[in-house]
Design an enzyme around this catalytic site. Sequence first.
Site, PDB file in Angstrom:
ATOM      1  N   ASP A  31     -62.032  23.516  41.577  1.00  0.00           N
ATOM      2  CA  ASP A  31     -61.247  22.810  42.363  1.00  0.00           C
ATOM      3  C   ASP A  31     -59.885  21.902  42.353  1.00  0.00           C
ATOM      4  OD1 ASP A  31     -62.987  19.279  41.195  1.00  0.00           O
ATOM      5  OD2 ASP A  31     -60.695  19.546  41.291  1.00  0.00           O
ATOM      6  N   ASN A  88     -70.591  14.204  37.507  1.00  0.00           N
ATOM      7  CA  ASN A  88     -70.919  12.790  37.481  1.00  0.00           C
ATOM      8  C   ASN A  88     -71.694  12.027  38.438  1.00  0.00           C
ATOM      9  OD1 ASN A  88     -68.579  13.113  35.341  1.00  0.00           O
ATOM     10  ND2 ASN A  88     -67.196  13.389  37.251  1.00  0.00           N
ATOM     11  N   GLY A  94     -68.436   8.175  37.515  1.00  0.00           N
ATOM     12  CA  GLY A  94     -67.263   8.303  38.348  1.00  0.00           C
ATOM     13  C   GLY A  94     -67.188   9.536  39.133  1.00  0.00           C
ATOM     14  N   GLN A  95     -68.779   9.672  40.122  1.00  0.00           N
ATOM     15  CA  GLN A  95     -68.110  10.273  41.368  1.00  0.00           C
ATOM     16  C   GLN A  95     -67.986  10.398  42.225  1.00  0.00           C
ATOM     17  OE1 GLN A  95     -72.717  10.890  42.411  1.00  0.00           O
ATOM     18  NE2 GLN A  95     -72.105  13.177  43.517  1.00  0.00           N
ATOM     19  N   HIS A 101     -72.694  18.114  42.241  1.00  0.00           N
ATOM     20  CA  HIS A 101     -71.822  19.716  41.995  1.00  0.00           C
ATOM     21  C   HIS A 101     -71.876  19.458  40.278  1.00  0.00           C
ATOM     22  CE1 HIS A 101     -69.483  15.989  43.340  1.00  0.00           C
ATOM     23  NE2 HIS A 101     -68.522  16.392  41.952  1.00  0.00           N
ATOM     24  N   HIS A 103     -69.082  20.522  37.524  1.00  0.00           N
ATOM     25  CA  HIS A 103     -67.479  20.770  36.633  1.00  0.00           C
ATOM     26  C   HIS A 103     -67.964  22.297  35.926  1.00  0.00           C
ATOM     27  CE1 HIS A 103     -65.255  17.558  38.851  1.00  0.00           C
ATOM     28  NE2 HIS A 103     -67.092  17.147  38.335  1.00  0.00           N
TER      29      HIS A 103
HETATM   30  P1  DGP Z   1     -66.729  14.163  40.997  1.00  0.00           P
HETATM   31  O1  DGP Z   1     -66.013  13.050  40.510  1.00  0.00           O
HETATM   32  O2  DGP Z   1     -67.427  14.327  39.851  1.00  0.00           O
HETATM   33  O3  DGP Z   1     -67.391  13.619  42.483  1.00  0.00           O
HETATM   34  O4  DGP Z   1     -65.975  15.208  41.686  1.00  0.00           O
HETATM   35  C1  DGP Z   1     -65.126  15.674  42.176  1.00  0.00           C
HETATM   36  C2  DGP Z   1     -63.530  16.369  42.545  1.00  0.00           C
HETATM   37  O5  DGP Z   1     -63.836  17.376  43.561  1.00  0.00           O
HETATM   38  C3  DGP Z   1     -62.554  16.318  41.834  1.00  0.00           C
HETATM   39  O6  DGP Z   1     -62.624  16.619  40.088  1.00  0.00           O
HETATM   40  C4  DGP Z   1     -61.458  16.213  42.992  1.00  0.00           C
HETATM   41  C5  DGP Z   1     -62.942  17.612  43.622  1.00  0.00           C
HETATM   42  N1  DGP Z   1     -62.817  18.124  45.247  1.00  0.00           N
HETATM   43  C6  DGP Z   1     -62.262  16.739  45.980  1.00  0.00           C
HETATM   44  N2  DGP Z   1     -61.815  17.204  47.333  1.00  0.00           N
HETATM   45  C7  DGP Z   1     -61.699  18.469  47.093  1.00  0.00           C
HETATM   46  C8  DGP Z   1     -61.035  19.871  47.806  1.00  0.00           C
HETATM   47  O7  DGP Z   1     -61.022  19.146  48.917  1.00  0.00           O
HETATM   48  N3  DGP Z   1     -61.216  21.147  47.629  1.00  0.00           N
HETATM   49  C9  DGP Z   1     -61.525  21.500  46.546  1.00  0.00           C
HETATM   50  N4  DGP Z   1     -61.615  22.506  45.485  1.00  0.00           N
HETATM   51  N5  DGP Z   1     -61.919  20.227  45.278  1.00  0.00           N
HETATM   52  C10 DGP Z   1     -62.046  18.360  45.785  1.00  0.00           C
END
Ligand code: DGP
Length: 115
Positions: A31, A88, A94-95, A101, A103
């Site tokens: 992340d 999420n 909180g998505q 995905h 976490h």
């Molecule tokens: P959510 O809030 O559950 O939809 O989580 C989305 C997650 O994705 C958040 O923890 C940050 C991560 N994220 C967003 N953009 C990028 C990216 O460009 N690269 C990576 N590695 N993670 C990302």
Amino acid sequence: MSEKTIFKKIIDREIPSDIVYEDEISLAFKDVNPQAPVHILIIPKKEIESTNHLKDDDTALLGHIYTVVLPHLVEKFKLSDGYRLVTNCGNNGGQTVYHLHFHLLGGRFMSWPPG
Ligand code: DGP
């Protein structure tokens, strides 16, 4: 055609990411905004918006993530003492990225309830 999500761009190698696992069904990468010492996102390569969009024929895909990808990452990142696996879903969940995905968070104690 609707615009690709950031995760689809990661799958297609249009933007860089720190990939820690890949097979024909799934991808896992770090992340960009880690909330724990280990914070990995596990995604199916198939474009599924959220858990609200899963279909009957996605059962094997979910099983694969839980029984193949997860154990591999738990071993690789030494998480046998425990971890949290979070999905999420939707606005209240909180998505922010609408590509399903999970976490995988570990490397510290996880308090409850979450915020
Ligand atoms: P959510 O809030 O559950 O939809 O989580 C989305 C997650 O994705 C958040 O923890 C940050 C991560 N994220 C967003 N953009 C990028 C990216 O460009 N690269 C990576 N590695 N993670 C990302």
